[in-house]
Design a protein around this motif. Structure first.
Motif, short mmCIF file in Angstrom:
data_model
loop_
_atom_site.label_atom_id
_atom_site.label_comp_id
_atom_site.label_asym_id
_atom_site.label_seq_id
_atom_site.Cartn_x
_atom_site.Cartn_y
_atom_site.Cartn_z
N THR A 5 0.89 -1.05 0.00
CA THR A 5 0.01 0.12 0.00
C THR A 5 0.92 1.12 0.22
N VAL A 6 0.71 2.02 -1.27
CA VAL A 6 1.51 3.36 -1.06
C VAL A 6 0.64 4.52 -0.83
N TRP A 7 1.10 5.02 0.49
CA TRP A 7 0.40 5.97 1.21
C TRP A 7 0.84 7.36 0.85
N ASN A 8 0.28 8.49 0.52
CA ASN A 8 0.71 9.97 0.33
C ASN A 8 -0.26 10.77 0.94
N GLU A 9 0.29 11.81 1.52
CA GLU A 9 -0.63 12.89 1.99
C GLU A 9 -1.67 13.66 0.84
N PHE A 10 -0.84 13.76 -0.47
CA PHE A 10 -1.31 14.16 -1.47
C PHE A 10 -1.96 15.72 -1.24
N LYS A 11 -1.42 16.50 -0.81
CA LYS A 11 -1.62 17.90 -0.53
C LYS A 11 -0.75 18.78 -1.30
N HIS A 12 0.48 18.76 -1.31
CA HIS A 12 1.28 19.66 -2.15
C HIS A 12 0.98 19.61 -3.73
N GLU A 13 0.79 18.39 -4.13
CA GLU A 13 0.61 18.19 -5.67
C GLU A 13 -0.79 18.87 -5.84
N THR A 47 -4.62 7.84 0.66
CA THR A 47 -4.25 9.30 0.76
C THR A 47 -5.18 9.73 1.85
N PHE A 48 -4.42 10.87 2.49
CA PHE A 48 -4.91 11.46 3.80
C PHE A 48 -6.78 11.61 3.77
N ASP A 49 -7.06 12.24 2.58
CA ASP A 49 -8.50 12.45 2.66
C ASP A 49 -9.36 11.29 2.57
N MET A 50 -9.02 10.23 2.22
CA MET A 50 -9.76 9.00 2.53
C MET A 50 -10.38 8.58 3.71
N GLU A 51 -11.53 7.84 4.07
CA GLU A 51 -11.82 7.86 5.34
C GLU A 51 -10.83 7.02 6.07
N PHE A 77 -2.80 13.90 11.31
CA PHE A 77 -2.87 12.66 11.14
C PHE A 77 -3.69 11.97 12.28
N SER A 78 -4.83 11.23 12.22
CA SER A 78 -5.29 10.64 13.19
C SER A 78 -4.48 9.91 14.29
N ASP A 79 -4.76 9.99 15.52
CA ASP A 79 -3.74 9.23 16.51
C ASP A 79 -4.17 7.61 16.53
N GLU A 80 -5.62 7.64 16.25
CA GLU A 80 -6.11 6.25 16.21
C GLU A 80 -5.41 5.35 14.94
N VAL A 81 -5.40 6.16 13.96
CA VAL A 81 -4.78 5.36 12.83
C VAL A 81 -3.30 5.25 12.98
#
Ligand code: ZN
Length: 237
Positions: A5-13, A47-51, A77-81
């Motif tokens: 799983t490739v995770w990216n914040e995806f904000k700057h782009e 990405t960050f915006d997903m549930e 970023f969620s503490d729980e996640v």
């Protein structure tokens, strides 16, 4: 098959045209693109915006290696996640944290130090391989030049790594432990410094090879996850 799983914040782009120009598909799209060409890897992105930032229990259970790029939304970023990701690493999920993800909640939780460092924009880097027999260095020359990169310098407040596979040199004279491995519980972690969002670092074939090697190194041995347990053991017979 190693499930990545490739995770990216995806904000700057999405915010800045010049960064979108470097990574129109997002950093996650670029990394998933070159990993997806490998026969032994099954790749998805989140990405960050997903549930739940796309890192639900179900997704993590089906992830052998998580690649993680974050920068501007570390605090949000969620503490729980973050705790959930930590639990999965402890039971054997591999983690490759890239560039500014050193300062993510996930890395701070797993490594336990401040993760602070020095930085400066707009430098160039030479990455020297300082553990050539390490699996992550397979096929990598003794030195890789990155024409444009953000300087990350020592002192880098990390716990003592298992191996320092790469050491970066910057034109200002700074050095940095750019590629470090750690073990936490059953999980293998690789931190890799290159990949500032303004420069096409993840398009360099040698950088791509390092990330491919890291995925195979960090994957749980035999594809197996093991829950850590604390139990009293009675002597038999
Ligand atoms: Zn950066």
């Amino acid at each position: 098959m190693i499930r990545v799983t490739v995770w990216n914040e995806f904000k700057h782009e999405r915010e800045f045209a010049q960064i979108r120009h470097v990574y129109p598909e997002g950093i996650h799209g670029c990394i998933a693109g070159f990993l997806g060409e490998e026969q032994d890897l099954f790749v998805r992105t989140a990405t960050f915006d997903m549930e739940e930032h796309g890192l639900t229990e179900e997704v993590l259970q089906k992830t052998d290696v998580l690649i993680f790029w974050s920068h501007a939304l570390q605090e949000e970023f969620s503490d729980e996640v973050a705790k959930r990701v930590r639990e999965h690493v402890l039971s054997g999920m591999g983690l490759a944290a890239l560039h500014s993800a050193h300062y993510s909640k996930i890395m701070k939780l797993l490594l336990g130090t401040s993760m602070t460092l020095k930085w400066r924009h707009g430098d160039k880097e030479k990455i020297w391989c300082t553990a050539p027999s390490h699996p992550i260095a397979a096929g990598i020359p003794e030195m890789i030049e990155i024409p444009q990169e953000e300087m990350y310098g020592e002192y880098f407040d990390i716990p003592r790594p298992d191996d320092v596979v790469f050491t970066g040199w910057f034109s200002g004279g700074e050095v940095f432990r750019s590629g470090c491995t750690f073990t936490r519980g059953m999980g293998k972690i690789f931190y890799f410094q290159p990949g500032h969002e303004e420069y096409p670092v993840y398009r360099q074939p040698q950088v791509q090879q390092i990330i491919k090697n890291a995925v195979r190194f960090c994957a749980p041995a035999g594809g197996e996850r093991r829950e850590l347990c604390c139990q009293e053991v009675k002597r038999q017979g």
